[in-house]
Structures are given as structure tokens and as C-alpha cells.
Design a protein around this motif. Structure first.
Motif, PDB file in Angstrom:
ATOM      1  N   GLU A   7     -50.162 -26.677 -73.120  1.00  0.00           N
ATOM      2  CA  GLU A   7     -49.334 -27.601 -72.406  1.00  0.00           C
ATOM      3  C   GLU A   7     -49.673 -27.980 -70.965  1.00  0.00           C
ATOM      4  O   GLU A   7     -48.971 -28.659 -70.253  1.00  0.00           O
ATOM      5  CB  GLU A   7     -48.018 -27.067 -72.435  1.00  0.00           C
ATOM      6  N   LYS A  60     -46.480 -23.096 -73.139  1.00  0.00           N
ATOM      7  CA  LYS A  60     -47.211 -23.260 -72.089  1.00  0.00           C
ATOM      8  C   LYS A  60     -48.349 -21.944 -71.597  1.00  0.00           C
ATOM      9  O   LYS A  60     -48.452 -21.127 -70.936  1.00  0.00           O
ATOM     10  CB  LYS A  60     -46.135 -22.931 -70.756  1.00  0.00           C
ATOM     11  N   ASP A  87     -44.823 -31.688 -71.181  1.00  0.00           N
ATOM     12  CA  ASP A  87     -45.338 -30.744 -70.170  1.00  0.00           C
ATOM     13  C   ASP A  87     -46.804 -31.026 -69.817  1.00  0.00           C
ATOM     14  O   ASP A  87     -47.267 -30.713 -68.740  1.00  0.00           O
ATOM     15  CB  ASP A  87     -45.220 -29.276 -70.432  1.00  0.00           C
TER      16      ASP A  87
HETATM   17 MG    MG Z   1     -42.834 -27.919 -73.028  1.00  0.00          MG
END
Ligand code: MG
Ligand code: GLV
Length: 296
Positions: free
Chosen positions: A130, A96, A157
Motif C-alpha cells: 500500500e 500497509k 492507500d
Molecule cells: Mg488500505
């Protein structure tokens, strides 16, 4: 070092580490993030280090995915894991990543732990894209650290962050034939451009349904056609298909050898242009052939 298949295994399940160590994956990624329940997060760090220190990895590089920079687990993931087995870890996957600051945070903390522990080995970073901000910043993220070696696509995500329609249980690229074309073309191509401009590679997200090898093959082929270099696996059964798709085929190798041979012959004869089977070979084709042969 090949990075075609990266087998991802939950950090808290030691018996899966053993299987992964014996597998044909190019790289094993021990996860401390989303495959580990919150109640197991602390324990997972110790289990990961035990496995790294004790198993026979058969010369396979081992990566560790830490928790997201800025959350309550990530700094201790780096400090505790690197203090115990930092010298044996090939790369840290940073999940992320939205801005270069996320990479800087990890990079500097590694510097601190390595200095304190007197660890001198190289360790790479693999920021995972993400969310939309991460994709928008992909170029800046790619150049955020000299330790970067790849950009990794986090499809589940990413889908959730952009509010994409939810068609499969894992969000990992299955059941997407309703879309006219390749749903992830733009994202993967954007990542390829950001990464390759800075000499990094690109790793595709895993394919969720490990029983569907045709779906996996198609997903890997589409990614490879866009310049992606490898793909995560979530099950050892996926490794063979992934390794095959991200390796040059026998025909590709043969064609590349013929191109190089024809080119070498033309150079030896003092000729500028070269021809093979009635088609001109230009410099770009020679470079492509050289790149193919490097992957063997
Ligand atoms: Mg992920
Ligand atoms: C991986 O982290 C994903 O979100 O797909």
C-alpha cells in the motif's frame, strides 16, 4: 482452493457477516482495520470471533485483516483473535506492509499464540502492498514467510502514499479513463512478478463504485490480463462479475482441451511437434492450457 473473489466486511457489523457467510464469495475477509472506527476497534475483535465461531460459513475460508503492524491495535488483534478462534481462520491479511519485518512481526506472534493455545492448523498470510516502499520491497516481502500465499494491492492507500491525483471518492480505480492506458499497470505487474516468482498469487484492490458493474468488469479484466488471480469485493453484488472474470471462459476451456487432446495424440503417434487449426502448438501453449484447466 479458489481465491477469485474476496468479500471484505467491516469487523464490527455482525449483520454483514451473516450475509457474507451466505454469499457466493470464494473467501470472506472480516476487517479490523480501516472500515472499523477507532471507537469500535476493541469490540470488533469480539464480534469477529463470535461470527467465526457461530455462523455457517458454508466451507468458505475466512480471513481477518488486522491493523497495521506497529500501531497500537495490531498486536492485540493477533493475540486476542487467534487465541479465541485462530484454528478456524484461513488467513491473516496484513495491511500497509512496507518491509519484511512487518511480516516477521505477525509470523512470530502467530507462532507464540499457536504454541500457547496448542493450535496446529495452518494459517496463511497475505501482505498488502500500500505504499512505494512496500512495492520496492515486494520481492523480499513475498519471501518473508512460508505462510505467505498472496500479495494484495491496497489501491486507496497506495494512491495517497504516492500523491496521485484524487479522481474518485474511494480512490478505488473509478473515473480513471482520463489516463491513456491502465493507471495501475506498473504496480500490478510488479506485484505479479514478485509474487509469481515465489509461487504466490496476487489479489487486486476492490472497485469502489458497486453500482457500476461495467467499470468493475473492466477493472477486473485489466487485472486478470496482467496475471492477477482475484479481486476484493466491497458489496455482494460485485461477486458474480469477479468470479466470472477470474475463471476461464467456456471458449478458453474448450481451446485448452483441444490443445491437450492434440498434444496427447501427437505423443501417442510418436510425433514431436503438434498443430491445431493450422497453428503450431509449442510447450508454452501446452503449459498455458494445463494451467487454464487447473482453474476449473
Ligand atoms: Mg488500505
Ligand atoms: C485497501 O486497503 C486500500 O488501501 O485500498
Amino acid at each position: 482452493m479458489k481465491r477469485r473473489s474476496i468479500l471484505s466486511v467491516p469487523g464490527h457489523v455482525a449483520r454483514m457477516h451473516q450475509k457474507a457467510a451466505a454469499s457466493d464469495a470464494d473467501v470472506v475477509m472480516l476487517d479490523l482495520e480501516d472500515s472499523v472506527p477507532v471507537s469500535e476497534k476493541e469490540k470488533a475483535r469480539r464480534i469477529v470471533c463470535d461470527s467465526i465461531n457461530s455462523l455457517d460459513w458454508k466451507r468458505k475460508p475466512v480471513s481477518v485483516r488486522i491493523n497495521q503492524p506497529g500501531n497500537r491495535f495490531s498486536y492485540k488483534d493477533i493475540i486476542e483473535v487467534l487465541s479465541v478462534c485462530g484454528g478456524k481462520i484461513n488467513s491473516i491479511v496484513i495491511p500497509k506492509v512496507s518491509t519484511p519485518a512487518d511480516v516477521h512481526f505477525v509470523d512470530r506472534l502467530i507462532d507464540s499464540v499457536f504454541e500457547e493455545q496448542n493450535i496446529r492448523s495452518e494459517i496463511f498470510l497475505e501482505p498488502s502492498i500500500e505504499d512505494p516502499l512496500g512495492l520496492e520491497n515486494a520481492s523480499k516481502i513475498a519471501e518473508a514467510s512460508p505462510r505467505n500465499i498472496s500479495l494484495v494491492f491496497g489501491i486507496a492507500d497506495f494512491s495517497s502514499a504516492i500523491g496521485a491525483k484524487f479522481y474518485s471518492i474511494s480512490g478505488h480505480g473509478e473515473n480513471e479513463d482520463f489516463y491513456p492506458g491502465h493507471r495501475w499497470h506498473f504496480v500490478l505487474s510488479s506485484m505479479v512478478i514478485a509474487a509469481k516468482a515465489r509461487d504466490l498469487i496476487v489479489i487486486d484492490a476492490p472497485y469502489g463504485n458497486f453500482k457500476d458493474s461495467e467499470g468493475l468488469k473492466r477493472s477486473a479484466e485489466l487485472a486478470a490480463a496482467l496475471g492477477v488471480d482475484g479481486k476484493w469485493a466491497i458489496h455482494p453484488d460485485q461477486i458474480g462479475v469477479i468470479n466470472a472474470i477470474f475463471s476461464p471462459s467456456t471458449e478458453e476451456i474448450e481451446r485448452a482441451r483441444q490443445v491437450i487432446a492434440a498434444h496427447n495424440q501427437a505423443v501417442a503417434q510418436g510425433k514431436g511437434a503438434t498443430e491445431l487449426n493450422g497453428r503450431m502448438i509449442d510447450s508454452a501453449t501446452i503449459r498455458l492450457a494445463e494451467r487454464t484447466l487447473k482453474k476449473i
